[in-house]
Design an enzyme around this catalytic site. Structure first.
Site, PDB file in Angstrom:
ATOM      1  N   HIS A  20      12.542  14.489 -20.829  1.00 44.95           N
ATOM      2  CA  HIS A  20      12.284  15.681 -20.007  1.00 44.95           C
ATOM      3  C   HIS A  20      11.733  15.221 -18.658  1.00 44.95           C
ATOM      4  CE1 HIS A  20      11.278  19.621 -18.683  1.00 44.95           C
ATOM      5  NE2 HIS A  20       9.999  19.328 -18.603  1.00 44.95           N
ATOM      6  N   ASP A  22      10.686  16.178 -15.094  1.00 46.43           N
ATOM      7  CA  ASP A  22      10.332  17.238 -14.141  1.00 46.43           C
ATOM      8  C   ASP A  22      10.767  16.877 -12.734  1.00 46.43           C
ATOM      9  OD1 ASP A  22       8.840  19.218 -15.718  1.00 46.43           O
ATOM     10  OD2 ASP A  22       7.446  17.567 -16.086  1.00 46.43           O
ATOM     11  N   ASP A 145      10.921  23.641 -21.436  1.00 49.92           N
ATOM     12  CA  ASP A 145       9.548  23.573 -20.941  1.00 49.92           C
ATOM     13  C   ASP A 145       9.073  24.804 -20.178  1.00 49.92           C
ATOM     14  OD1 ASP A 145       7.065  22.336 -20.650  1.00 49.92           O
ATOM     15  OD2 ASP A 145       7.597  21.373 -18.769  1.00 49.92           O
ATOM     16  N   HIS A 394      10.510  24.627 -12.744  1.00 48.77           N
ATOM     17  CA  HIS A 394       9.410  25.329 -13.415  1.00 48.77           C
ATOM     18  C   HIS A 394       8.025  24.777 -13.076  1.00 48.77           C
ATOM     19  CE1 HIS A 394      10.670  22.167 -16.314  1.00 48.77           C
ATOM     20  NE2 HIS A 394       9.389  22.063 -16.559  1.00 48.77           N
TER      21      HIS A 394
END
Length: 979
Positions: A20, A22, A145, A394
């Site tokens: 994951h 970001d 997420d 996000h």
């Protein structure tokens, strides 16, 4: 076709390796990509992709899924041909590298507007399709997420062609209740307006957010021991396998089929992919070896798509969900509703940038390829497109990034504006036939514009990105006291100079800057511009401002639509009267602040960037009364309210305006008293609302909210304020049987109705503690001068009958999202000639006799790219160039089914004669993403208690009569010819 074989007689554990990554959070996008500042967080995405590709190549059974195209695109640019060939093979043939999500980033779902979310998904998917063809088109949305999930986004994924959606974060009470009922997998219906299964999407809630089961984490960032399968004192393989089988058995009890999914990875994992894969190889081999001793568990490398295929094959009946997944809490008193309002200035800048991207994109399509070349130099929309896409992440628009990262997101947007402003200037010059230098004033919100302040004769060009005629108030800083303004036909336009407010002068830093503002109402045709001449009349005499009128016994603002009354003692808003419909509503409005919980020993959860936790349910008024000044002129009526040195508001009413404009200015929020503060604007009315209020989903659908209630489980409420906050992208309203009060916002904010008859919006927050969700930094924005951030924004207040309210708030909200743009030029600018549409409205399929298109050869003072205006319920969402001679078009019905007597009717338009800027020679209908033809979309169908909805057969496309149902968006790839 590349899915691994499964065992129908066993529990199949689909192991999904993933990382994951970001697109900015504790570090900037660049810092994450290159692995800079590893002391803040060890993460280097370039090494992750290098390492994963090398490991996948060694064993065809291995799998890995990746989501963030912003990083993948950057990495791809740096690879040699041999690596690119290998990656293509892994995606297209071996299936080793699975693409999920497919957006430029994993967008936020609370603060992202549907337009921005659509842009970033389309950008990422287009990149993947260009590189990898059909195999590069993700079938699964991967929102593992984001902090809560929106119904409009579910509808978006469904209409893009995704088969399923996997999410990581749902409210802890919701998850527990679903776990008991084995309803962690469900069919989510994304819209009540569009017929099923068009917006239905299978949704899976992952068991461990997106982390591996306890004890089975083998990244270099983890501390679990590796699988030791040799003989000797460190051997642990038997206990590791047993632990894995126990985790699988527990998880299997919570899900409905003999297939379960385990996410094997986490934030920025797989920088040394060898560690993960070597241990997973051993786990799979040793776990499956136990089948010889009677184990009924089969472990395999897999992908979410392969897992989803097995669930579909099971042919079960799935529970149906029609609400959304907001708000999210991960424990009592821990509501992630603060981020709905965090970093309000960046949220405003993101919204402005998304609107300007549409203008840039439209003008590039309307003026043709020349707009990228000159006359003002090379211009490009791709820089802003990518920056806006990154801003949807996000931890970007959400406001949950560190301060230096927020600054970097803003830097990327500003760079995009620079590039787009050149392109816009080029296009306006080509379409208007002028060579004057064009000037953009980026600081008009604090009334700064060097050209209007210093030039006695200048031109104002108003560009309207909407498909209907727009009037727009122009306010420009000036130094003289009177000006003559003329319209595109040379006719005089009423204008006036008013003094700049004291609050605005303070924002500019005191003495400098223009003392006055020139006001006039400009207008522009659909998808076009109008040019206004401004000439100074008075010479540079000493500034003599218009007088503020002396105290009114009862101050009020009034035009033909509204009368607005104020309390003469406290200065507060008292009542709004709808003069056209003959009714009134007492409305009190003021500013308050919630005292943010500091997270001490008694109540450890603090308010922070993510979490809203006031330490009391009753907010503290900023002031008991406001100092007021009233300004009444023929062009505008304003009541200026000053609540404190850091909180003020202007209430504004112009002729012809059916709403009240509230321009609020808040900050720097004082924190010398050691108290973090969360500032709200609250409206109070006597409406009997029975605990109900209404908020939008990503700026589109409207959802009913009920205080202290959730539609799908019995809520145990631990936070009476924060637990009732919801994301407000563009609107919030309350109503009774007859009357509706609607407030429109110019950015995403958190909002609620904490008491019947009231509604509130959080406009700013400044906090002194971290909320312990990984950010490691309090939300304490320094602002430009380091003393604290000042934010200015708008709320539009609409009072109407409940039956007619949508007719106002639907088009008005769209006008706030894609508002007209003001461009200036010194001197006279384009001369008088009109190139414009015919201004026809209604059912747009029967119009004939359209004029031939063409760009103006000589200067024109007015231009419209449309032959006729669309009705205000029909929005031209996208006009975007797609390579030589191709334009992507999206048409959108703005209304929901049943919300308006007139507005909710189907609408039709003739695409072939709509545009005057180019001729459409052929049209292909596409899925919502604009990357795959609509006829090629084939989605999995799912059974529910009410049956298995089947998609309607596609009707033959007639571009001369394109029909849109309420809430429908239709997407077309048009071949065009420029004259």
């Amino acid at each position: 076709q590349s899915c691994p074989p499964t065992r129908p007689d066993m529990l199949n554990v689909h192991l999904v390796p993933h990382s994951h990554d970001d697109v900015g959070w504790l570090k900037t996008v660049d810092q994450y990509y290159y692995g800079v500042r590893n002391r803040d967080q060890h993460a280097g995405v370039q090494y992750i992709l290098d390492s994963v590709v090398a490991q996948l190549a060694t064993d065809p059974s291995r799998r890995f899924v990746y989501a963030e195209v912003a990083f993948l695109a950057r990495w791809w640019q740096q690879q040699d041909q041999a690596t690119r060939r290998l990656v293509r093979e892994l995606v297209q043939e071996a299936g080793g590298l699975g693409l999920v999500g497919g957006g430029w980033c994993m967008n936020d779902e609370a603060a992202a507007h549907y337009g921005g979310a659509l842009e970033q998904l389309a950008l990422g998917r287009r990149f993947l399709r260009r590189l990898f063809g059909a195999c590069g088109t993700p079938r699964v949305a991967w929102q593992i997420d984001p902090f809560g999930h929106a119904r409009e986004l579910a509808a978006t994924f469904a209409q893009m062609g995704y088969d399923g959606l996997f999410v990581g974060r749902v409210d802890h009470q919701d998850k527990w209740a679903r776990l008991q009922r084995r309803e962690l997998e469900l069919l989510w219906r994304g819209s009540t307006s569009l017929a099923p299964p068009r917006t239905d999407i299978f949704t899976g809630i992952l068991p461990n957010t997106y982390n591996p089961p306890a004890g089975l984490c083998w990244d270099q960032l983890c501390t679990d021991p590796p699988v030791v399968d040799g003989d000797g004192p460190e051997r642990n393989v038997d206990s590791v396998v047993t632990s894995f089988l126990e985790a699988a058995a527990t998880q299997a009890q919570q899900y409905r089929t003999n297939h379960i999914l385990m996410t094997m990875g986490s934030d920025f994992h797989y920088e040394n992919a060898h560690l993960w894969f070597k241990n997973l190889d051993k786990l799979i081999a040793h776990a499956n070896a136990r089948q010889a001793n009677g184990s009924r568990v089969h472990a395999l490398y897999s992908t979410p798509s392969c897992y989803l295929r097995e669930l579909h094959r099971a042919n079960l009946t799935w529970p149906l969900k029609t609400d959304d997944f907001f708000p999210y809490s991960d424990g009592p008193h821990q509501f992630w509703t603060g981020f709905f309002s965090s970093r309000p200035a960046f949220k405003g800048y993101e919204r402005l940038s998304s609107g300007f991207l549409q203008i840039c994109s439209q003008l590039e399509a309307l003026a043709g390829p020349s707009a990228r070349v000159g006359p003002y130099g090379p211009g490009d929309s791709s820089v802003l497109r990518e920056a806006v896409a990154v801003a949807q992440h996000h931890d970007a628009v959400a406001g949950t990034e560190r301060q230096h990262v927020a600054d970097d997101y803003a830097r990327q947007l500003a760079k995009g504006w620079d590039s787009c402003q050149v392109l816009v200037a080029n296009a306006l010059s080509l379409l208007g036939g002028t060579k004057e230098p064009l000037v953009f004033c980026n600081a008009l919100n604090i009334s700064v514009c060097p050209l209007s302040e210093t030039t006695p004769h200048f031109t104002v060009i108003l560009y309207n990105p909407l498909a209907w005629d727009m009037t727009w108030p122009v306010r420009l800083p000036v130094r003289a006291t009177s000006y003559a303004v003329t319209d595109p036909q040379g006719q005089p336009v009423a204008s006036q100079v008013v003094p700049v407010s004291g609050v605005t002068r303070q924002l500019r830093g005191g003495a400098g800057g223009a003392p006055g503002e020139l006001l006039f109402q400009a207008w522009a045709p659909p998808l076009g511009f109008s040019t206004f001449q401004v000439k100074q009349l008075s010479p540079g005499a000493p500034w003599d401002p218009p007088r503020w009128p002396s105290g009114d016994p009862e101050p009020q603002l009034e035009n033909e639509h509204l009368r607005v009354r104020f309390d003469p003692v406290t200065g507060h808003l008292l009542e709004i009267q709808n003069l056209a419909k003959g009714f009134s509503l007492p409305v009190f409005q003021s500013f308050y602040w919630y005292n943010a919980s500091a997270g001490d020993g008694l109540s450890p959860q603090a308010s922070g960037a993510y979490i809203f936790r006031p330490n009391a349910s009753v907010p503290i008024p900023v002031a008991k009364r406001a100092a007021t000044r009233l300004l009444k002129t023929a062009l505008v009526q304003e009541l200026h309210q000053n609540f404190s040195a850091w909180c003020s508001q202007v209430l504004r009413l112009r002729p012809g305006q059916p709403y009240l404009e509230l321009e609020w200015t808040v900050g720097p929020i004082p924190v010398a008293d050691g108290l973090g503060k969360e500032v709200i604007s609250r409206f109070e009315t006597p409406l009997r609302t029975a605990g109900r209020f209404y908020t939008d989903s990503n700026g589109r659908q409207v959802l009913e909210r009920r205080r202290d209630y959730r539609p799908t489980w019995n809520l145990s409420q631990s936070e009476p304020v924060a637990g009732n906050y919801y994301p407000v992208n563009t609107r919030i309203f309350i109503k009774d049987e007859k009357v509706q009060l609607t407030v429109l916002t110019d950015r995403s904010q958190g909002g609620s109705s904490i008491m019947d008859g009231s509604l509130e919006l959080m406009v700013h927050r400044r906090l002194l503690n971290d909320d312990n969700r990984g950010l490691g930094e309090p939300l304490d924005e320094p602002g430009a001068d380091g003393r604290g951030l000042v934010v200015r924004g708008q709320h539009l207040v609409l009072l109407d009958t409940a039956a007619a309210a949508a007719d106002q708030h639907r088009p008005r909200a769209q006008e706030m999202v894609t508002s007209p743009s003001v461009v200036l030029a010194p001197g006279p600018g384009p001369h008088l000639r009109q190139v414009s549409g015919e201004g026809l409205q209604g059912d747009l399929c029967q119009v004939s006799g359209a004029r031939s298109p063409g760009s103006p050869a000589r200067p024109s003072a007015q231009f419209s790219a449309l032959r006729r205006a669309l009705p205000p319920g029909l929005h031209l969402l996208t006009v975007e160039p797609r390579g030589p001679g191709a334009v992507l078009l999206r048409l959108e019905h703005l209304f929901e089914r049943g919300e308006s007597h007139n507005g909710s009717r189907p609408l039709s338009v003739d695409l072939t004669t709509l545009f005057s800027a180019f001729t459409i020679t052929s049209v292909q209908e596409m899925a919502l993403g604009g990357d795959i033809p609509l006829h090629s979309v084939s989605r999995l169908l799912w059974n529910t208690d009410t049956g298995t909805p089947k998609p309607r057969p596609l009707a033959q496309l007639d571009p001369q009569c394109v029909r849109l149902e309420p809430m429908e968006i239709r997407t077309f790839l048009a071949s065009v010819r420029y004259e």
